[in-house]
Every structure is written in C-alpha cells, then in structure tokens.
Motif scaffolding. Structure first.
Motif, short mmCIF file in Angstrom:
data_model
loop_
_atom_site.label_atom_id
_atom_site.label_comp_id
_atom_site.label_asym_id
_atom_site.label_seq_id
_atom_site.Cartn_x
_atom_site.Cartn_y
_atom_site.Cartn_z
N UNK A 115 53.48 63.49 32.81
CA UNK A 115 52.09 63.56 33.29
C UNK A 115 51.58 62.17 33.62
N UNK A 116 51.89 61.22 32.74
CA UNK A 116 51.42 59.85 32.95
C UNK A 116 52.04 59.19 34.18
N UNK A 117 53.21 59.70 34.62
CA UNK A 117 53.85 59.13 35.81
C UNK A 117 53.30 59.75 37.08
N UNK A 118 52.47 60.78 36.92
CA UNK A 118 51.89 61.39 38.11
C UNK A 118 52.65 62.61 38.62
N UNK B 47 44.19 55.85 27.90
CA UNK B 47 44.40 57.10 28.63
C UNK B 47 43.22 57.45 29.54
N UNK B 50 44.12 55.86 33.21
CA UNK B 50 44.86 56.67 34.19
C UNK B 50 44.41 58.13 34.17
N UNK B 52 44.43 60.43 32.00
CA UNK B 52 45.05 61.48 31.20
C UNK B 52 43.96 62.11 30.35
N UNK B 73 46.93 62.61 39.88
CA UNK B 73 48.37 62.39 39.98
C UNK B 73 48.69 61.22 40.90
N UNK B 76 47.93 58.04 39.05
CA UNK B 76 48.91 57.69 38.02
C UNK B 76 50.18 57.10 38.63
N UNK B 77 50.47 57.46 39.88
CA UNK B 77 51.66 56.86 40.51
C UNK B 77 51.43 55.41 40.87
N UNK B 79 50.02 53.47 38.61
CA UNK B 79 49.94 52.81 37.31
C UNK B 79 51.15 53.22 36.48
N UNK B 81 53.37 53.82 33.22
CA UNK B 81 52.90 54.30 31.92
C UNK B 81 54.07 54.32 30.95
N UNK B 101 59.54 58.52 40.31
CA UNK B 101 58.32 58.29 41.11
C UNK B 101 58.64 57.86 42.54
N UNK B 150 61.38 52.32 34.32
CA UNK B 150 60.89 53.52 34.99
C UNK B 150 59.41 53.36 35.36
#
Lengths: 214, 362
Positions: A115-118, B47, B50, B52, B73, B76-77, B79, B81, B101, B150
C-alpha cells in the motif's frame, strides 16, 4: 470371470464412463472455483459476510447427496444439469473457506508495504494477495475434487454420467453373474481417478507456486 | 520540500486526537528524524505524509504542490516507503521486488533491469548474486537493504522510513546506518525517519523533531542543539542522562585543537637529560613509538593513536582506556605528533555548550 477379465471384456464402456466421470467433476470444480474464489474475494475483509457465506456453503455439504440429486430433478430434469449443479454446491465449501483463510493469512507487513508503495486495491489483490493465498486455495480445490469424485457416483441415480452406473447396476442385481465385478469396477475407476487428479494437482501446484513461497 | 500545515488526525472513537494541529517544514535533501516516546504520534505523522492515514484537517504540500486531495496511490509512488518489518513480497524475486514500482510506472524491461542492478550495488549487494534470489533466502540485514533499494527504485524525491533498522541486531544496525548515510550522501533524498531511539536520531538526523504525546512538537532543531540546549524539561528528560557524551558522536577529532607535543628522535635519547616531568614523544620515521622521561631508560610504548576523522565519542572511549591518558593524532600513514588528552575533550564540550547557549539567547 475374474475382475481383470471383466474389465478387459468391457474396456470401451469402462473407459467411456471414466472419462464422463472425470469430465463432470472437472466441469463442476471449474465452476465451483470461479464461484468459491469470487465469493471469497468479496467477503474476506468483512467478518459477518464471510461467516454467512461459509455457513451457507456448509449447509449445502450437509444435505444428503441422494436427496439433493432427487430434489434437483424437478427444476433441472435428468442427466448432466442437475449433476453439475449438485456437485458445484458440494464443492463450494472447501474452496470458499480456503480462499478466505488464504487471503486473510497474508502477512500484514507485506500489505502495508504494498500500500505504501502505491499499489491500489486491485493490484494488491491480483499481484500480492491472490498469488500468496494460492497454495491454500489450491489445497481447497484439491479437497473439493476428491469429495466430488465420490459424490459424482451417486449421480447415476438421476441418470447422471459417470462410473456410478456400474456401481448402481451392480448393486441392483447383486448375486447375479458379474454383479460384484461390475460394482468393483465402478469403485476402482473412482479410486484411479482420485489418484490421477491428485497427481495432477501436485504438478499444478509446482508449476503455479513461486519458488519463494514453497 | 514537504510542508505540513495545521494537520490534525482524530481516529473514530477517540476523544483525544492522535495529532493535534501539526505544522512542520521538511527541507529538501535533508534527513529529518521524528522521535519521541510511545504514543507521541510519530508513526501517525509519517503515515499522514503519504496519506496511508488521511488527515482529519490540514494541508500537505510536496514541493509547493497541494497533495492533500490527489490520488493517494500516485502520491505514494513519488515517496519511497520503508517499514521495520520490511514486507518484501515473498513470492517475487529480489529483482521483481525492486522493479515493482518502475513496472507500474511503465518503464521498459531493459531500463528496469539496469536500475535494479544499479540499486543493488548501491546498497552493497552483488547484483549477479542477489537479483534472482527470493526474500526467504536473505538475512535480516540483506532484506533491509533490499527494502531500501525497493523504496528508491523509481528515484522518488522523498523517502519515508518507519524504524527501518529497529528489528536488526545492534552490530548490523550500526553498519546499515553507516551505509545509509553513505547512500544518502550520494542521492540526497528528502528523508523522514521515525525512531524511538534518541541515539539513532542523533546519528541519522540533519534535524530532529522531538514529539510529545498528542503529536505536538517539543523541539525541532539540529541534533547538536537539541543535545546542548534542550528546549524544556520534557526534551531534557527524553534525551536523558549522558546527553553530553552522546553529543560527542557529532564532532570529529579534527574539529578540536590538538597540542603539538615535544618530540625526540631515537638517536637523541642518550643526550636527553632534564625534562620538566612531562614525557617526550619518541618519533620513529615520523610515527609515534614511545613516551620517555629523562633517566627512565626505554620509557613506555605509545598505546593509543587516533585517526583525525574519528568522533570525539570514540576518542573519549580510547582515552579512558589509555595508560598514559594521552593519544597521538595521526594521518593515514600513521604519522603525527599532535596529542589529545582527556582534558582536551572536556574543554571542547564546554566550548560547544557555551556556543549553543549564546546562539539560543542571540
């Protein structure tokens, strides 16, 4: 005439009935997998819905098979349609329950990082959750297949396809010539099919499960 | 730059907000560490950045753009995490994990492959050896490196790290911290880093945000100034005893003045008569070898030499264990004649504290 001679003398019929049996089970399992996994995906995040779905599938499994086949004659007639419907109902519970269990057992840290990666809801389900739950789901499908192989024999009572024919006919004229051989041939066919399907699942499992989670 | 203004988070069923009115500017290219006791809202704050966790009120800006309402979404791509449990995808290889990603962003396969190899080498893992492995085949430290790689895969400007080294043994943790600092020196991301460990905060942070319960900022400052001039009793008690000793990790030995020491060559020893009681340093080929006092024959060997780039903390540690109470400061070749003593370090601490106090009042 011993059992071996009996099978050789009726080879063509035995092979045909065995293939019918395999086909009706495979078809039922395919439908049950689509319904079971689909329902599992819809309910696994909702506790009440999941419990209700699993309880309903559980009820199907407790109906005596003979009775269910009989009940389905009225709406669906004889032969393939009621057989497939009944077998799908019996196959649902293990597939549904294992889908819910499998999806719920995915490590929360893995989902959090996804989820945190989008990764959105759809991607998480298709790329992460289902692949990780797959070995558990596949086990459910395998259990359903074995259960259904046995129950499918009862379908002969409503003119359904498969090895049940041999079993029912043999029992009906027990004491007559070759009656026992006929019954045993039907049973043996089911057992052989069970072994074949099991081997098949072993192969599918190896081919479809990532080395990282074996 | 990340700017949080008036951020508030109230969880349903809670009377007290987890974060109440937070304003925070995180400068571009800096490591800002959120630190505080349990329940201070540091992870919640991270959190919120981003999304969450969606803020109940307030505004989040990324490089001047309001991102409070954009697709989470997509946000978050941009940033990276990293979490303590890492959460690598167990069914994917290391290369697939890192390439996730970029694949979503539609990079072509060659570019992803090259990027994966580049990142593996950057975090100190041989690409040939690791790209095809699965997460279960890695140690904790290796997994965490992959986690960092990652997070940086699509080269996001921001990295969010939630106790990334928290579940790792102390020796590996120290190494990962050092490596991360080395990586950060080259990539210069804007990093928001959560920890409950003040030592880690002091080591990793360009700035530290010390939070108290309710997500309220108790002090937002450089590590040096937080240690030397805590804003209030809460900060002082959170830093705890030993703040000055901790502060020594932030200063290099090269920043303090070492005393040039009187020396002799080995050949001159016979001619040595009276000294003022302080031993002389015997240099052999420019390298310190022994301390000698007149009439004491061979003297005692030099047991403590320190490189110029060690921290004052390490210097203090070495000096406390030194027979003579002195250490010779040397260059890469082991040559040097400047000496530091325990008192040199004490004097440096006092001078630093005075300087921070002056800045605080100025």
């Amino acid at each position: 005439m011993n059992l071996f001679e009996y099978v050789s003398s009726r080879q063509e019929l035995v092979v045909e009935l065995t293939l019918q049996h395999a086909l009706v089970v495979a078809l039922s399992i395919a439908i049950a997998t689509i319904i079971g996994v689909g329902t599992g995906v819809l309910v696994y995040r909702r506790d009440r819905a999941a419990r209700m779905a699993i309880a309903t599938a559980g009820v199907f499994l407790t109906i005596p098979s003979f009775a269910l086949f009989g009940l389905l004659i009225a709406p669906l007639g004889l032969g393939y349609p009621p057989t497939v419907v009944a077998l799908v109902l019996y196959a649902l519970l293990p597939i549904l329950r294992n889908t819910v269990t499998g999806l719920r057992s995915v490590d929360p840290a893995v989902l959090e990082s996804a989820r945190g990666m989008g990764l959105g809801r759809r991607r998480r389900l298709l790329r992460i959750e289902l692949p990780l739950a797959w070995p558990v789901i596949l086990t459910g499908i395998r259990v359903s297949t074995l259960v259904t192989l046995g129950i499918a024999a009862i379908a002969a009572a409503i003119n359904g396809p498969g090895l049940g024919d041999l079993i029912f006919e043999g029992i009906g004229r027990i004491g007559a010539v070759n009656a026992l051989n006929q019954t045993l041939t039907g049973i043996l066919g089911v057992v052989v099919l069970a072994l074949v399907f099991d081997t098949l699942f072993f192969g599918v499992r190896r081919l479809t499960t990532s080395r990282g989670v074996r | 730059m990340i700017r949080l203004s008036g951020i508030e988070k109230r969880f349903p069923g809670q009377t007290v907000p987890a974060v109440r009115h937070l304003d925070l500017d995180i400068p571009r290219g800096e490591v800002v560490v959120l630190v505080g006791p349990s329940g201070c809202g540091k992870t919640t704050t991270l959190r919120l950045i981003n999304r969450l966790i969606e803020p109940t009120a307030g505004r989040i800006e990324l490089d001047g753009e309001d991102v409070t309402e954009v697709d989470p979404d997509a946000l978050r791509r941009r940033m990276g995490y990293v979490i303590q449990q890492i959460g690598l995808f167990p069914h994917m290889t290391i290369a697939e994990n890192i390439g996730m990603v970029p694949r979503i962003l539609g990079w072509d396969a060659d570019r992803i492959r090259a990027r994966v190899d580049e990142l593996l080498e950057l975090v100190g893992l041989a690409a040939d050896e690791y790209r095809g492995r699965y997460p279960k085949e890695l140690s904790g430290g290796q997994s965490q490196r992959v986690g960092v790689a990652r997070a940086m895969a699509a080269d996001p400007p921001v990295l969010l790290m939630d106790e990334p080294f928290g579940a790792i043994d102390p020796i590996t943790r120290a190494r990962l911290q050092d490596e991360f600092q080395r990586v950060q020196d080259t990539v210069a991301k804007t990093v928001v880093f959560v920890t409950h460990d003040i030592d880690e905060a002091v080591k990793m942070g360009d700035r530290i945000v010390l939070l108290r319960v309710g997500g309220e900022i108790a002090q937002y400052d450089t590590p040096e100034r937080i240690l030397a001039a805590p804003a209030d009793d809460f900060v002082a008690s959170f830093i705890g005893a030993g703040a000055r000793v901790r502060g020594l990790t932030l200063t290099r030995l090269s920043d303090v003045e070492a005393t040039p020491w009187p020396t002799v060559e080995p050949g001159e020893l016979e001619r040595l008569d009276a000294t003022d009681g302080r031993p002389l340093l015997v240099l052999e080929d420019g390298r310190p070898s022994r301390w000698v006092v007149a009439g004491d024959g061979a003297g005692t060997p030099v047991d403590t030499v320190l490189r110029r780039d060690v921290s004052l903390h390490d210097a203090l540690d070495a000096l406390i264990g030194s027979e003579s109470g002195r250490a010779v400061v040397v260059d890469e070749d082991g040559r040097g004649r400047d000496v530091v003593e325990l008192d040199t370090i004490r004097a440096a601490v006092v001078a630093m504290r005075r300087r921070h106090a002056d800045e605080a009042t100025a």
